[in-house]
Design an enzyme around this catalytic site. Structure first.
Site, PDB file in Angstrom:
ATOM      1  N   GLY A 105       0.770  -1.241   0.000  1.00  0.00           N
ATOM      2  CA  GLY A 105       0.000   0.000   0.000  1.00  0.00           C
ATOM      3  C   GLY A 105       0.795   1.282   0.000  1.00  0.00           C
ATOM      4  N   ASN A 136       1.405   3.212  -2.607  1.00  0.00           N
ATOM      5  CA  ASN A 136       0.660   4.201  -3.399  1.00  0.00           C
ATOM      6  C   ASN A 136      -0.555   4.711  -2.617  1.00  0.00           C
ATOM      7  OD1 ASN A 136       2.217   4.321  -5.805  1.00  0.00           O
ATOM      8  ND2 ASN A 136       1.413   2.338  -6.413  1.00  0.00           N
ATOM      9  N   LEU A 167      -3.398  -6.459  -7.935  1.00  0.00           N
ATOM     10  CA  LEU A 167      -2.838  -7.487  -8.809  1.00  0.00           C
ATOM     11  C   LEU A 167      -3.866  -8.458  -9.376  1.00  0.00           C
ATOM     12  CD1 LEU A 167       0.464  -8.248  -6.859  1.00  0.00           C
ATOM     13  CD2 LEU A 167       0.090  -6.649  -8.742  1.00  0.00           C
ATOM     14  N   LYS A 168      -5.110  -8.042  -9.428  1.00  0.00           N
ATOM     15  CA  LYS A 168      -6.153  -8.864 -10.039  1.00  0.00           C
ATOM     16  C   LYS A 168      -6.641  -8.177 -11.316  1.00  0.00           C
ATOM     17  CE  LYS A 168      -6.883 -12.189  -6.960  1.00  0.00           C
ATOM     18  NZ  LYS A 168      -6.810 -13.619  -7.284  1.00  0.00           N
ATOM     19  N   ASN A 203      -4.870   3.834 -12.979  1.00  0.00           N
ATOM     20  CA  ASN A 203      -3.807   2.927 -12.546  1.00  0.00           C
ATOM     21  C   ASN A 203      -2.471   3.639 -12.689  1.00  0.00           C
ATOM     22  OD1 ASN A 203      -2.600   0.325 -11.867  1.00  0.00           O
ATOM     23  ND2 ASN A 203      -1.924   0.264 -13.996  1.00  0.00           N
ATOM     24  N   HIS A 238       1.441   2.821 -13.418  1.00  0.00           N
ATOM     25  CA  HIS A 238       2.323   1.757 -13.913  1.00  0.00           C
ATOM     26  C   HIS A 238       3.773   2.229 -13.815  1.00  0.00           C
ATOM     27  CE1 HIS A 238       3.495  -1.759 -16.222  1.00  0.00           C
ATOM     28  NE2 HIS A 238       4.285  -0.963 -16.932  1.00  0.00           N
ATOM     29  N   GLU A 285       6.027   7.613  -9.186  1.00  0.00           N
ATOM     30  CA  GLU A 285       4.704   7.025  -8.916  1.00  0.00           C
ATOM     31  C   GLU A 285       3.903   7.820  -7.899  1.00  0.00           C
ATOM     32  OE1 GLU A 285       4.227   2.720  -8.445  1.00  0.00           O
ATOM     33  OE2 GLU A 285       6.333   2.520  -9.002  1.00  0.00           O
TER      34      GLU A 285
END
Length: 202
Positions: free
Chosen positions: A12, A14, A83-84, A100, A102, A173
């Site tokens: 967690g 981010n 990650l799903k 998202n 990346h 990020e």
């Protein structure tokens, strides 16, 4: 005030960047729920410490991700190391409302299998001099949605995948994710086909 749901699967970091930006008043928003695909991950502890509602949605939960997010009333869904693969039904229900981050400059080093340290291993192996992070809207593909913002990070000659991962997170990020959510909360992001118009260009 923008209502945000954050989807997580791990530590967690981010999520923490968004929590911190909201607490500093940089983002006019509120995280209404943190949803994890796994029980016991540190991201859930971060959320609970910040007083944010949490939920675990997996095969044992008897509830879908779409149900959970709808119940939260979230207007924006943030994938913070989730990650799903999202179900097409979920993506369609929140089209241009899921973002998202990346850890590379899309369209390079992205797509199926490119997550975590794997991205940085491939960056170093390819010998590129610049990498970075991308925040994009999520569509039904893998890392193929409209790009909102990117930030470059220099690849040092002595970088390891671990050192590069750390620098990309810290320099790109976390900064980029908070900045994009701020812009969305202020109504300064618009999707025009496959392109995103940001800020003063609106």
């Amino acid at each position: 005030m923008l209502k945000i749901a954050v989807l997580v699967s791990g530590g967690g970091t981010n999520l923490q960047a968004v929590i911190d930006a909201i607490s500093k008043g940089e983002i006019k928003g509120e995280i209404v729920k943190v949803i994890s695909s796994k029980a016991g991950v540190y991201a859930l502890e971060r959320a609970e410490r910040a007083g944010i509602a949490t939920e675990v949605i997996n095969t044992k939960s008897g509830k879908t991700l779409l149900q959970s997010v709808r119940e939260s009333g979230a207007e924006l869904v943030v994938l913070g190391g989730f990650l799903k693969v999202l179900e097409p039904e979920f993506v369609r229900a929140y089209i241009n409302r899921i973002i998202n981050v990346h850890p590379a400059l899309i369209p390079a080093f992205c797509g199926k299998g490119f997550y975590g340290l794997k991205v940085h291993e491939e960056v170093i192996k390819a010998g590129v001099r610049v990498t970075g992070a991308t925040v994009h809207f999520v569509d039904e593909g893998c890392d193929t949605g409209p790009i909102i913002a990117q930030k470059a990070v220099k690849v040092e000659q002595d970088d390891t995948p671990e050192s590069l991962q750390k620098r990309v997170m810290e320099e790109a990020e976390w900064v980029l994710l908070a900045k994009v959510i701020k812009l969305i909360a202020e109504g300064l992001v618009k999707v025009d086909g496959s392109k995103v118009i940001v800020g003063d260009d609106l």
